[in-house]
Design an enzyme around this catalytic site. Structure first.
Site, mmCIF file in Angstrom:
data_model
loop_
_atom_site.group_PDB
_atom_site.id
_atom_site.type_symbol
_atom_site.label_atom_id
_atom_site.label_comp_id
_atom_site.label_asym_id
_atom_site.label_seq_id
_atom_site.Cartn_x
_atom_site.Cartn_y
_atom_site.Cartn_z
ATOM 1 N N TRP A 141 5.838 -5.148 -1.594
ATOM 2 C CA TRP A 141 4.388 -4.469 -0.558
ATOM 3 C C TRP A 141 4.553 -2.878 -0.636
ATOM 4 O O TRP A 141 6.455 -2.379 -1.224
ATOM 5 C CB TRP A 141 4.765 -5.332 0.354
ATOM 6 N N ASP A 197 0.992 4.730 4.289
ATOM 7 C CA ASP A 197 -0.468 4.759 5.619
ATOM 8 C C ASP A 197 -0.642 2.946 6.206
ATOM 9 O O ASP A 197 -0.075 2.314 5.130
ATOM 10 C CB ASP A 197 -1.481 5.765 5.334
ATOM 11 N N GLU A 200 -1.529 0.243 3.373
ATOM 12 C CA GLU A 200 -0.706 0.252 2.657
ATOM 13 C C GLU A 200 -0.687 0.669 1.437
ATOM 14 O O GLU A 200 -0.235 -0.069 -0.054
ATOM 15 C CB GLU A 200 -0.308 -1.231 2.410
ATOM 16 N N GLU A 201 -0.813 1.557 1.204
ATOM 17 C CA GLU A 201 -1.444 2.429 -0.388
ATOM 18 C C GLU A 201 -0.956 3.963 -0.512
ATOM 19 O O GLU A 201 -0.144 4.204 -2.073
ATOM 20 C CB GLU A 201 -3.329 2.652 -0.719
ATOM 21 N N GLU A 425 -13.502 -9.300 6.906
ATOM 22 C CA GLU A 425 -12.559 -7.513 7.089
ATOM 23 C C GLU A 425 -13.732 -6.653 6.281
ATOM 24 O O GLU A 425 -14.141 -5.109 6.790
ATOM 25 C CB GLU A 425 -11.361 -7.709 6.008
#
Length: 574
Positions: A141, A197, A200-201, A425
Protein backbone atom coordinates in the site's frame (compact mmCIF):
# COMPACT_ATOMS: atom_id res chain seq x y z
CA UNK A 1 -33.43 6.29 -12.65
CA UNK A 2 -31.36 9.35 -11.72
CA UNK A 3 -32.51 11.95 -9.23
CA UNK A 4 -32.65 14.40 -12.13
CA UNK A 5 -35.67 12.54 -13.52
CA UNK A 6 -37.71 13.61 -10.52
CA UNK A 7 -36.37 17.17 -10.36
CA UNK A 8 -35.40 18.36 -13.81
CA UNK A 9 -34.27 17.13 -17.19
CA UNK A 10 -30.84 18.70 -16.84
CA UNK A 11 -28.86 21.58 -15.44
CA UNK A 12 -29.72 23.73 -18.44
CA UNK A 13 -33.26 23.96 -17.07
CA UNK A 14 -32.21 25.25 -13.67
CA UNK A 15 -29.74 28.03 -14.41
CA UNK A 16 -31.80 30.93 -13.00
CA UNK A 17 -31.25 31.58 -9.33
CA UNK A 18 -34.64 30.69 -7.92
CA UNK A 19 -35.34 27.44 -9.81
CA UNK A 20 -31.80 26.28 -8.93
CA UNK A 21 -32.28 27.24 -5.29
CA UNK A 22 -35.55 25.34 -5.21
CA UNK A 23 -33.84 22.30 -6.70
CA UNK A 24 -31.14 22.40 -4.04
CA UNK A 25 -33.69 22.93 -1.25
CA UNK A 26 -35.63 19.89 -2.45
CA UNK A 27 -32.49 17.79 -2.75
CA UNK A 28 -31.29 18.68 0.73
CA UNK A 29 -34.67 17.85 2.23
CA UNK A 30 -34.62 14.43 0.56
CA UNK A 31 -30.93 13.60 0.78
CA UNK A 32 -30.08 14.77 4.34
CA UNK A 33 -31.72 11.84 6.16
CA UNK A 34 -30.42 9.41 3.52
CA UNK A 35 -26.85 10.67 3.93
CA UNK A 36 -27.05 10.51 7.73
CA UNK A 37 -28.42 6.96 7.55
CA UNK A 38 -25.71 6.09 5.03
CA UNK A 39 -22.98 7.18 7.44
CA UNK A 40 -24.46 5.31 10.40
CA UNK A 41 -25.04 2.15 8.34
CA UNK A 42 -21.28 1.93 7.72
CA UNK A 43 -20.19 2.07 11.37
CA UNK A 44 -19.76 -1.12 13.38
CA UNK A 45 -21.02 -3.03 15.01
CA UNK A 46 -24.71 -2.16 14.65
CA UNK A 47 -24.57 -0.42 11.24
CA UNK A 48 -26.75 -2.28 8.75
CA UNK A 49 -23.97 -2.34 6.12
CA UNK A 50 -20.96 -2.46 8.43
CA UNK A 51 -20.26 -6.07 7.45
CA UNK A 52 -19.08 -7.28 10.83
CA UNK A 53 -16.92 -4.27 11.67
CA UNK A 54 -15.99 -3.97 15.33
CA UNK A 55 -17.76 -1.30 17.44
CA UNK A 56 -16.80 2.23 16.45
CA UNK A 57 -14.97 1.07 13.31
CA UNK A 58 -15.92 2.96 10.14
CA UNK A 59 -15.87 1.02 6.90
CA UNK A 60 -15.04 3.06 3.81
CA UNK A 61 -17.68 1.23 1.79
CA UNK A 62 -19.38 -2.18 1.81
CA UNK A 63 -17.94 -2.73 -1.68
CA UNK A 64 -15.70 -5.82 -1.78
CA UNK A 65 -14.64 -5.88 -5.43
CA UNK A 66 -13.62 -3.38 -8.10
CA UNK A 67 -12.78 -1.73 -5.77
CA UNK A 68 -12.51 -3.52 -2.42
CA UNK A 69 -13.08 -0.82 0.18
CA UNK A 70 -14.13 -3.03 3.07
CA UNK A 71 -11.42 -1.58 5.29
CA UNK A 72 -11.16 1.21 7.80
CA UNK A 73 -9.03 4.22 6.84
CA UNK A 74 -7.85 6.49 9.66
CA UNK A 75 -8.40 9.58 7.49
CA UNK A 76 -11.93 8.71 6.37
CA UNK A 77 -12.97 7.56 9.84
CA UNK A 78 -11.70 10.74 11.46
CA UNK A 79 -13.38 13.05 8.96
CA UNK A 80 -16.66 11.15 9.34
CA UNK A 81 -16.55 11.29 13.13
CA UNK A 82 -15.54 14.95 13.13
CA UNK A 83 -18.94 15.64 11.54
CA UNK A 84 -20.76 13.33 13.97
CA UNK A 85 -18.96 14.90 16.93
CA UNK A 86 -19.89 18.36 15.63
CA UNK A 87 -23.52 17.26 15.44
CA UNK A 88 -23.42 15.87 18.97
CA UNK A 89 -21.58 18.74 20.64
CA UNK A 90 -23.82 21.33 18.96
CA UNK A 91 -26.93 19.56 20.23
CA UNK A 92 -28.10 18.66 16.74
CA UNK A 93 -28.08 14.92 17.53
CA UNK A 94 -27.80 13.97 21.19
CA UNK A 95 -28.08 10.23 20.50
CA UNK A 96 -24.51 9.87 19.24
CA UNK A 97 -22.61 9.73 22.55
CA UNK A 98 -22.25 5.93 22.71
CA UNK A 99 -21.10 5.75 19.10
CA UNK A 100 -18.52 8.47 19.69
CA UNK A 101 -17.16 6.66 22.74
CA UNK A 102 -16.93 3.46 20.70
CA UNK A 103 -14.97 5.34 18.02
CA UNK A 104 -12.54 6.65 20.63
CA UNK A 105 -12.04 3.14 22.03
CA UNK A 106 -11.53 1.65 18.56
CA UNK A 107 -8.99 4.29 17.55
CA UNK A 108 -7.09 3.91 20.82
CA UNK A 109 -6.79 0.20 20.08
CA UNK A 110 -5.68 0.78 16.48
CA UNK A 111 -2.92 3.10 17.66
CA UNK A 112 -1.35 0.15 19.46
CA UNK A 113 -1.64 -2.42 16.63
CA UNK A 114 1.79 -3.22 15.10
CA UNK A 115 1.60 -2.82 11.33
CA UNK A 116 3.84 -2.50 8.26
CA UNK A 117 4.56 1.16 9.11
CA UNK A 118 5.87 0.20 12.55
CA UNK A 119 4.70 0.10 16.14
CA UNK A 120 3.11 2.92 18.10
CA UNK A 121 6.58 4.24 18.95
CA UNK A 122 8.34 3.54 15.63
CA UNK A 123 6.07 5.07 12.99
CA UNK A 124 3.01 2.84 13.12
CA UNK A 125 0.69 5.80 13.61
CA UNK A 126 1.28 6.64 9.95
CA UNK A 127 -0.43 3.43 8.82
CA UNK A 128 -3.36 4.47 6.59
CA UNK A 129 -5.83 1.59 6.89
CA UNK A 130 -6.74 -1.46 8.95
CA UNK A 131 -8.95 -4.49 8.65
CA UNK A 132 -12.43 -3.96 10.05
CA UNK A 133 -11.73 -6.41 12.90
CA UNK A 134 -9.00 -4.00 14.12
CA UNK A 135 -6.11 -6.12 12.85
CA UNK A 136 -3.30 -4.85 10.67
CA UNK A 137 -3.62 -4.77 6.90
CA UNK A 138 -0.33 -6.22 5.70
CA UNK A 139 -0.64 -5.96 1.92
CA UNK A 140 1.28 -3.57 -0.29
CA UNK A 141 0.00 0.00 0.00
CA UNK A 142 1.00 3.67 -0.21
CA UNK A 143 2.39 4.18 3.27
CA UNK A 144 2.92 6.10 5.43
CA UNK A 145 0.05 8.60 5.22
CA UNK A 146 0.68 11.25 7.84
CA UNK A 147 -2.66 13.06 7.75
CA UNK A 148 -4.47 10.38 9.76
CA UNK A 149 -3.05 11.16 13.21
CA UNK A 150 -3.72 14.88 12.71
CA UNK A 151 -7.34 14.34 11.66
CA UNK A 152 -7.99 11.83 14.43
CA UNK A 153 -6.60 14.15 17.08
CA UNK A 154 -8.67 17.06 15.74
CA UNK A 155 -11.85 14.99 16.00
CA UNK A 156 -11.15 13.80 19.52
CA UNK A 157 -10.02 17.27 20.64
CA UNK A 158 -13.40 18.62 19.52
CA UNK A 159 -15.05 16.04 21.78
CA UNK A 160 -12.60 16.81 24.60
CA UNK A 161 -13.34 20.53 24.47
CA UNK A 162 -17.06 19.85 24.78
CA UNK A 163 -16.49 17.51 27.73
CA UNK A 164 -14.39 20.12 29.51
CA UNK A 165 -17.10 22.73 28.97
CA UNK A 166 -19.56 20.21 30.40
CA UNK A 167 -17.46 19.74 33.53
CA UNK A 168 -15.83 16.41 32.68
CA UNK A 169 -12.17 17.38 32.45
CA UNK A 170 -11.03 14.35 34.45
CA UNK A 171 -12.13 11.97 31.66
CA UNK A 172 -10.34 14.14 29.14
CA UNK A 173 -7.10 14.05 31.13
CA UNK A 174 -7.19 10.37 32.01
CA UNK A 175 -8.65 8.81 28.85
CA UNK A 176 -8.62 11.15 25.87
CA UNK A 177 -5.36 13.04 26.38
CA UNK A 178 -3.09 9.95 26.13
CA UNK A 179 -4.71 9.09 22.77
CA UNK A 180 -4.48 12.66 21.51
CA UNK A 181 -0.89 13.10 22.69
CA UNK A 182 0.33 10.03 20.79
CA UNK A 183 -1.03 11.48 17.57
CA UNK A 184 0.23 15.01 18.22
CA UNK A 185 3.70 13.78 19.13
CA UNK A 186 3.77 11.85 15.87
CA UNK A 187 2.74 14.97 13.94
CA UNK A 188 5.33 17.15 15.68
CA UNK A 189 8.12 14.67 15.01
CA UNK A 190 7.24 13.63 11.45
CA UNK A 191 5.45 16.51 9.73
CA UNK A 192 8.37 17.44 7.50
CA UNK A 193 8.97 13.94 6.21
CA UNK A 194 7.48 12.76 2.95
CA UNK A 195 4.02 11.24 2.97
CA UNK A 196 1.57 9.72 0.56
CA UNK A 197 -1.18 12.19 -0.21
CA UNK A 198 -4.86 11.76 0.62
CA UNK A 199 -5.40 9.94 -2.72
CA UNK A 200 -2.65 7.48 -1.72
CA UNK A 201 -0.70 7.96 -4.95
CA UNK A 202 2.04 10.57 -4.58
CA UNK A 203 4.85 10.30 -2.03
CA UNK A 204 6.11 13.83 -1.41
CA UNK A 205 4.86 16.73 0.67
CA UNK A 206 1.10 17.30 0.51
CA UNK A 207 -0.70 20.60 1.06
CA UNK A 208 -3.71 18.90 2.65
CA UNK A 209 -1.52 16.97 5.05
CA UNK A 210 0.53 20.01 6.09
CA UNK A 211 -2.62 22.09 6.58
CA UNK A 212 -4.43 19.60 8.80
CA UNK A 213 -1.25 18.84 10.73
CA UNK A 214 -0.84 22.54 11.46
CA UNK A 215 -4.41 22.78 12.71
CA UNK A 216 -3.97 19.72 14.93
CA UNK A 217 -0.90 21.09 16.69
CA UNK A 218 -2.55 24.48 17.30
CA UNK A 219 -5.60 22.81 18.83
CA UNK A 220 -3.42 20.35 20.72
CA UNK A 221 -1.36 23.12 22.30
CA UNK A 222 -4.53 24.92 23.38
CA UNK A 223 -6.02 21.77 24.90
CA UNK A 224 -2.77 20.92 26.66
CA UNK A 225 -2.75 24.38 28.22
CA UNK A 226 -6.34 23.99 29.39
CA UNK A 227 -5.75 20.66 31.15
CA UNK A 228 -2.35 21.57 32.58
CA UNK A 229 -0.17 19.47 30.26
CA UNK A 230 2.06 22.47 29.70
CA UNK A 231 5.31 20.58 29.02
CA UNK A 232 4.30 19.92 25.40
CA UNK A 233 2.94 23.36 24.56
CA UNK A 234 6.20 25.00 23.52
CA UNK A 235 7.20 22.11 21.27
CA UNK A 236 3.81 21.89 19.59
CA UNK A 237 3.66 25.64 19.08
CA UNK A 238 7.16 25.80 17.63
CA UNK A 239 6.48 23.03 15.15
CA UNK A 240 3.09 24.52 14.25
CA UNK A 241 4.82 27.79 13.41
CA UNK A 242 7.37 25.95 11.28
CA UNK A 243 4.54 24.17 9.49
CA UNK A 244 2.66 27.40 8.87
CA UNK A 245 5.79 28.81 7.30
CA UNK A 246 6.22 25.72 5.13
CA UNK A 247 2.55 25.89 4.12
CA UNK A 248 3.26 29.13 2.26
CA UNK A 249 5.74 27.41 -0.06
CA UNK A 250 2.96 25.49 -1.86
CA UNK A 251 1.67 28.69 -3.46
CA UNK A 252 2.18 28.94 -7.22
CA UNK A 253 1.71 32.64 -8.05
CA UNK A 254 1.27 32.10 -11.79
CA UNK A 255 -1.51 31.38 -12.62
CA UNK A 256 -2.36 31.48 -8.92
CA UNK A 257 -3.09 28.23 -7.11
CA UNK A 258 -1.86 26.08 -4.29
CA UNK A 259 0.21 23.18 -5.60
CA UNK A 260 -1.27 20.07 -4.00
CA UNK A 261 1.90 17.98 -3.89
CA UNK A 262 5.59 18.78 -4.22
CA UNK A 263 6.08 15.59 -6.26
CA UNK A 264 4.10 13.39 -8.62
CA UNK A 265 4.88 15.00 -11.96
CA UNK A 266 1.41 16.50 -12.38
CA UNK A 267 0.12 20.05 -12.60
CA UNK A 268 -0.57 20.18 -8.86
CA UNK A 269 -4.16 21.30 -9.51
CA UNK A 270 -6.10 19.08 -7.17
CA UNK A 271 -9.17 18.84 -4.91
CA UNK A 272 -6.60 18.31 -2.17
CA UNK A 273 -6.45 22.10 -1.71
CA UNK A 274 -10.22 22.64 -1.67
CA UNK A 275 -10.67 19.87 0.91
CA UNK A 276 -7.84 21.37 2.96
CA UNK A 277 -9.55 24.76 3.01
CA UNK A 278 -12.91 23.45 4.25
CA UNK A 279 -11.33 21.22 6.89
CA UNK A 280 -9.19 24.05 8.28
CA UNK A 281 -12.01 26.62 8.12
CA UNK A 282 -12.16 28.87 11.17
CA UNK A 283 -15.08 31.31 11.13
CA UNK A 284 -13.16 33.71 13.40
CA UNK A 285 -10.12 33.93 11.10
CA UNK A 286 -11.78 36.07 8.45
CA UNK A 287 -10.37 35.82 4.93
CA UNK A 288 -6.84 35.05 6.09
CA UNK A 289 -4.61 33.82 3.29
CA UNK A 290 -1.85 32.57 5.59
CA UNK A 291 -4.07 29.71 6.79
CA UNK A 292 -5.83 29.46 3.39
CA UNK A 293 -9.26 30.34 4.72
CA UNK A 294 -12.10 29.69 2.23
CA UNK A 295 -12.70 33.38 1.40
CA UNK A 296 -9.01 34.32 1.19
CA UNK A 297 -7.76 35.62 -2.13
CA UNK A 298 -5.42 32.65 -2.56
CA UNK A 299 -8.11 30.08 -1.76
CA UNK A 300 -10.57 31.68 -4.20
CA UNK A 301 -7.98 31.97 -6.97
CA UNK A 302 -6.95 28.36 -6.39
CA UNK A 303 -10.58 27.27 -6.44
CA UNK A 304 -11.18 28.90 -9.83
CA UNK A 305 -8.10 27.22 -11.30
CA UNK A 306 -9.24 23.86 -9.95
CA UNK A 307 -12.85 24.13 -11.19
CA UNK A 308 -11.85 25.44 -14.63
CA UNK A 309 -9.50 22.50 -15.16
CA UNK A 310 -12.53 20.20 -15.48
CA UNK A 311 -14.65 22.26 -17.85
CA UNK A 312 -13.36 20.64 -21.03
CA UNK A 313 -12.39 17.12 -19.96
CA UNK A 314 -15.75 15.65 -18.84
CA UNK A 315 -18.48 15.16 -21.42
CA UNK A 316 -21.16 16.00 -18.87
CA UNK A 317 -19.60 19.48 -18.54
CA UNK A 318 -19.68 20.33 -22.24
CA UNK A 319 -21.81 23.34 -23.09
CA UNK A 320 -21.98 24.71 -19.55
CA UNK A 321 -21.09 28.44 -19.51
CA UNK A 322 -17.74 29.39 -18.01
CA UNK A 323 -19.28 31.14 -14.99
CA UNK A 324 -21.50 28.24 -13.93
CA UNK A 325 -20.88 25.10 -11.89
CA UNK A 326 -19.45 21.93 -13.38
CA UNK A 327 -18.70 18.42 -12.16
CA UNK A 328 -15.24 18.15 -10.59
CA UNK A 329 -12.97 15.26 -9.71
CA UNK A 330 -9.74 14.69 -7.85
CA UNK A 331 -7.36 16.24 -10.41
CA UNK A 332 -7.51 16.72 -14.19
CA UNK A 333 -4.91 14.02 -14.96
CA UNK A 334 -6.79 11.35 -12.98
CA UNK A 335 -7.21 7.91 -14.58
CA UNK A 336 -8.34 5.85 -11.57
CA UNK A 337 -11.53 3.97 -12.47
CA UNK A 338 -11.54 5.99 -15.69
CA UNK A 339 -10.87 9.36 -14.10
CA UNK A 340 -14.34 10.60 -13.16
CA UNK A 341 -15.93 13.31 -11.04
CA UNK A 342 -16.46 12.49 -7.37
CA UNK A 343 -19.43 13.48 -5.25
CA UNK A 344 -17.25 14.59 -2.34
CA UNK A 345 -15.01 16.81 -4.49
CA UNK A 346 -17.97 18.48 -6.20
CA UNK A 347 -19.63 19.10 -2.84
CA UNK A 348 -16.34 20.45 -1.45
CA UNK A 349 -16.36 23.30 -3.97
CA UNK A 350 -19.81 24.34 -2.83
CA UNK A 351 -18.80 24.06 0.82
CA UNK A 352 -15.82 26.36 0.37
CA UNK A 353 -18.06 28.94 -1.28
CA UNK A 354 -20.74 28.69 1.42
CA UNK A 355 -18.03 29.11 4.07
CA UNK A 356 -16.84 32.23 2.24
CA UNK A 357 -20.36 33.68 2.21
CA UNK A 358 -20.65 33.06 5.96
CA UNK A 359 -17.47 35.01 6.68
CA UNK A 360 -18.29 37.89 4.34
CA UNK A 361 -21.59 38.26 6.19
CA UNK A 362 -19.84 38.15 9.55
CA UNK A 363 -17.20 40.76 8.67
CA UNK A 364 -19.50 42.96 6.59
CA UNK A 365 -17.43 43.37 3.44
CA UNK A 366 -15.75 41.63 0.50
CA UNK A 367 -12.17 42.51 -0.37
CA UNK A 368 -11.07 41.98 -3.97
CA UNK A 369 -7.31 41.81 -4.55
CA UNK A 370 -5.20 41.33 -7.64
CA UNK A 371 -5.00 37.64 -6.69
CA UNK A 372 -8.76 37.11 -6.39
CA UNK A 373 -9.90 39.50 -9.13
CA UNK A 374 -10.19 36.72 -11.72
CA UNK A 375 -12.45 34.72 -9.43
CA UNK A 376 -14.81 37.65 -8.79
CA UNK A 377 -14.89 38.77 -12.41
CA UNK A 378 -16.69 35.52 -13.21
CA UNK A 379 -19.72 37.22 -11.69
CA UNK A 380 -19.08 40.85 -12.62
CA UNK A 381 -16.72 41.46 -15.52
CA UNK A 382 -16.45 45.16 -14.70
CA UNK A 383 -15.38 44.59 -11.10
CA UNK A 384 -12.16 46.24 -9.95
CA UNK A 385 -9.80 45.74 -7.04
CA UNK A 386 -11.22 47.20 -3.85
CA UNK A 387 -13.29 46.70 -0.73
CA UNK A 388 -17.05 46.42 -1.05
CA UNK A 389 -19.15 47.05 2.05
CA UNK A 390 -22.22 44.97 2.82
CA UNK A 391 -24.27 48.15 2.34
CA UNK A 392 -23.24 48.37 -1.32
CA UNK A 393 -25.16 46.97 -4.26
CA UNK A 394 -21.97 45.37 -5.55
CA UNK A 395 -21.63 43.33 -2.35
CA UNK A 396 -25.25 42.22 -2.53
CA UNK A 397 -25.02 41.14 -6.14
CA UNK A 398 -21.72 39.34 -5.62
CA UNK A 399 -22.95 37.36 -2.62
CA UNK A 400 -26.13 36.43 -4.47
CA UNK A 401 -24.22 35.30 -7.54
CA UNK A 402 -21.62 33.34 -5.57
CA UNK A 403 -24.22 31.60 -3.45
CA UNK A 404 -26.04 30.66 -6.66
CA UNK A 405 -22.72 29.44 -8.08
CA UNK A 406 -22.26 27.27 -4.98
CA UNK A 407 -25.81 25.95 -5.31
CA UNK A 408 -24.88 24.87 -8.82
CA UNK A 409 -22.36 22.35 -7.51
CA UNK A 410 -24.93 20.88 -5.12
CA UNK A 411 -27.40 20.80 -8.00
CA UNK A 412 -24.91 18.75 -9.98
CA UNK A 413 -24.76 16.33 -7.06
CA UNK A 414 -28.54 16.20 -7.17
CA UNK A 415 -28.50 15.72 -10.93
CA UNK A 416 -26.41 12.58 -10.64
CA UNK A 417 -27.68 11.09 -7.39
CA UNK A 418 -29.76 7.94 -8.02
CA UNK A 419 -33.42 8.03 -7.03
CA UNK A 420 -32.74 6.07 -3.84
CA UNK A 421 -30.24 8.68 -2.67
CA UNK A 422 -27.25 6.36 -2.46
CA UNK A 423 -23.89 8.07 -2.96
CA UNK A 424 -21.09 6.11 -4.58
CA UNK A 425 -17.51 7.30 -4.81
CA UNK A 426 -17.71 8.62 -8.37
CA UNK A 427 -20.13 9.39 -11.19
CA UNK A 428 -19.40 8.90 -14.88
CA UNK A 429 -17.67 11.67 -16.77
CA UNK A 430 -19.79 10.75 -19.81
CA UNK A 431 -23.24 9.89 -18.45
CA UNK A 432 -23.26 10.84 -14.76
CA UNK A 433 -24.10 7.28 -13.70
CA UNK A 434 -22.74 6.26 -10.28
CA UNK A 435 -19.40 4.41 -10.47
CA UNK A 436 -16.78 2.70 -8.31
CA UNK A 437 -17.45 1.90 -4.64
CA UNK A 438 -21.10 2.06 -3.57
CA UNK A 439 -22.31 3.77 -0.39
CA UNK A 440 -19.02 5.56 0.22
CA UNK A 441 -19.07 6.80 3.81
CA UNK A 442 -16.99 9.87 2.96
CA UNK A 443 -19.45 10.80 0.18
CA UNK A 444 -22.33 10.73 2.65
CA UNK A 445 -20.34 12.76 5.22
CA UNK A 446 -19.44 15.34 2.56
CA UNK A 447 -23.13 15.78 1.79
CA UNK A 448 -23.85 16.43 5.46
CA UNK A 449 -21.07 19.00 5.79
CA UNK A 450 -22.00 20.92 2.64
CA UNK A 451 -25.67 21.00 3.67
CA UNK A 452 -24.63 22.34 7.08
CA UNK A 453 -22.46 25.04 5.48
CA UNK A 454 -25.31 26.13 3.22
CA UNK A 455 -27.51 26.58 6.31
CA UNK A 456 -24.84 28.80 7.88
CA UNK A 457 -23.66 26.23 10.44
CA UNK A 458 -20.01 26.45 11.48
CA UNK A 459 -17.74 24.42 13.73
CA UNK A 460 -15.95 25.80 16.76
CA UNK A 461 -12.93 28.02 16.13
CA UNK A 462 -9.55 26.29 16.30
CA UNK A 463 -7.31 29.31 16.79
CA UNK A 464 -6.44 30.40 13.25
CA UNK A 465 -7.25 34.06 13.91
CA UNK A 466 -4.25 36.36 13.96
CA UNK A 467 -1.60 33.81 13.01
CA UNK A 468 1.29 35.34 11.10
CA UNK A 469 4.50 34.27 9.42
CA UNK A 470 7.71 36.14 8.72
CA UNK A 471 8.24 37.65 5.29
CA UNK A 472 10.85 34.98 4.52
CA UNK A 473 8.05 32.38 4.58
CA UNK A 474 6.09 34.09 1.80
CA UNK A 475 7.97 32.38 -1.00
CA UNK A 476 6.93 30.65 -4.19
CA UNK A 477 7.33 26.99 -5.06
CA UNK A 478 10.92 25.81 -5.33
CA UNK A 479 12.00 27.36 -2.03
CA UNK A 480 12.71 23.94 -0.55
CA UNK A 481 14.70 20.90 -1.58
CA UNK A 482 14.24 17.28 -0.61
CA UNK A 483 17.16 15.87 1.39
CA UNK A 484 17.50 12.18 2.20
CA UNK A 485 19.51 11.46 5.36
CA UNK A 486 21.03 7.99 5.83
CA UNK A 487 23.12 6.91 8.80
CA UNK A 488 24.71 3.54 9.50
CA UNK A 489 24.03 2.85 13.18
CA UNK A 490 23.79 -0.34 15.21
CA UNK A 491 21.15 -0.26 17.94
CA UNK A 492 19.79 -2.46 20.70
CA UNK A 493 16.17 -3.59 20.91
CA UNK A 494 13.95 -0.64 21.77
CA UNK A 495 16.52 1.98 20.78
CA UNK A 496 15.85 4.33 17.85
CA UNK A 497 17.80 6.89 15.84
CA UNK A 498 16.51 10.44 15.41
CA UNK A 499 17.65 13.48 13.43
CA UNK A 500 17.82 17.08 14.62
CA UNK A 501 19.53 20.22 13.42
CA UNK A 502 19.89 23.95 13.08
CA UNK A 503 16.64 24.87 11.27
CA UNK A 504 12.96 24.55 12.12
CA UNK A 505 12.48 21.68 9.69
CA UNK A 506 15.05 19.76 11.75
CA UNK A 507 13.42 20.77 15.08
CA UNK A 508 15.99 23.50 15.91
CA UNK A 509 18.03 21.08 18.04
CA UNK A 510 14.97 20.24 20.16
CA UNK A 511 15.31 16.54 21.04
CA UNK A 512 11.65 16.32 22.12
CA UNK A 513 10.54 16.95 18.53
CA UNK A 514 13.48 15.37 16.68
CA UNK A 515 12.64 13.35 13.57
CA UNK A 516 12.34 9.59 14.02
CA UNK A 517 14.26 7.77 11.28
CA UNK A 518 13.16 4.56 9.57
CA UNK A 519 15.01 1.28 10.22
CA UNK A 520 13.47 -0.46 7.21
CA UNK A 521 16.99 -1.04 5.78
CA UNK A 522 18.75 -1.67 9.12
CA UNK A 523 21.49 -0.93 10.05
CA UNK A 524 20.87 2.03 7.74
CA UNK A 525 18.44 4.49 9.33
CA UNK A 526 16.79 6.88 6.88
CA UNK A 527 14.48 9.83 6.56
CA UNK A 528 13.69 12.42 3.89
CA UNK A 529 13.12 16.03 4.89
CA UNK A 530 12.22 19.20 2.95
CA UNK A 531 14.76 21.92 3.79
CA UNK A 532 15.19 25.56 2.71
CA UNK A 533 17.09 25.79 -0.56
CA UNK A 534 20.61 27.27 -0.71
CA UNK A 535 21.01 27.28 3.07
CA UNK A 536 23.90 26.27 5.32
CA UNK A 537 22.60 23.47 7.57
CA UNK A 538 24.07 21.80 10.64
CA UNK A 539 22.69 18.53 12.01
CA UNK A 540 23.32 15.55 14.27
CA UNK A 541 21.88 12.12 14.85
CA UNK A 542 20.76 11.13 18.35
CA UNK A 543 19.86 7.86 20.02
CA UNK A 544 16.82 7.61 22.27
CA UNK A 545 16.41 4.59 24.51
CA UNK A 546 13.90 4.45 27.36
CA UNK A 547 13.66 8.23 27.18
CA UNK A 548 17.42 8.77 27.52
CA UNK A 549 19.04 10.83 24.76
CA UNK A 550 22.57 10.17 23.48
CA UNK A 551 24.12 12.61 21.00
CA UNK A 552 26.69 11.56 18.44
CA UNK A 553 30.11 13.09 19.00
CA UNK A 554 31.23 16.57 17.91
CA UNK A 555 31.57 18.37 15.59
CA UNK A 556 28.16 18.95 14.04
CA UNK A 557 27.60 17.56 10.57
CA UNK A 558 27.30 20.40 8.06
CA UNK A 559 26.34 20.94 4.42
CA UNK A 560 24.68 23.50 2.15
CA UNK A 561 21.39 22.64 0.48
CA UNK A 562 21.14 22.84 -3.28
CA UNK A 563 19.18 25.56 -5.05
CA UNK A 564 16.66 23.00 -6.30
CA UNK A 565 16.08 19.28 -6.76
CA UNK A 566 17.04 16.58 -4.25
CA UNK A 567 20.10 15.56 -2.25
CA UNK A 568 21.25 12.43 -0.45
CA UNK A 569 23.56 12.36 2.58
CA UNK A 570 25.19 9.12 3.72
CA UNK A 571 26.74 9.11 7.20
CA UNK A 572 27.99 6.74 9.89
CA UNK A 573 27.27 7.15 13.59
CA UNK A 574 30.10 8.85 15.47
Amino acid sequence: MAYKDSLCAGLNLIQSVFPQSNTVDSYITTESPIAKAGVLANIGSSGSKSSGAYPGVVIASPSTSNPDYLYSWVRDSSLVFKELIDQYTSGQDTTLRTLIDEFVTAEAHLQQVPNPSGTVSTGGLGEPKFNIDETAFTGAWGRPQRDGPALRSTSIITYANWLIASGNSSYVSSTLWPIIKLDLDYVAQNWNQTTFDLWEEVDSSSFFTTAVQHRALRQGAALATTIGQTSVVSGYTTQAQNMLCFLQSYWNPSPGYMTANTGGGRSGIDANTVIASIHTFDVNAGCDATTFQPCSDKALSSLKTYVDSFRTIYSINFGIPANQAVATGRYPEDVYQGGNPWYLTTFAVAEQLYDAVIVWGKQGYIQVTSTSLGFFQQFDTSLTIGTYSSSSSTYTSLVSAIRSFADGFVAIGAEYTPSGGGLAEQYSRDTGAPLSAVDLTWSYASALTVFAARSGTTSASWGAKGLTVSSSCLTSNGATVSVEFNVNADTVLGESIYLTGSVGALSNWDTSTAILMSSANYPIWSTTVNLPASNAIQYKYIRIYNGAVTWESDPNNAFTTAASGAQTLNDSWR
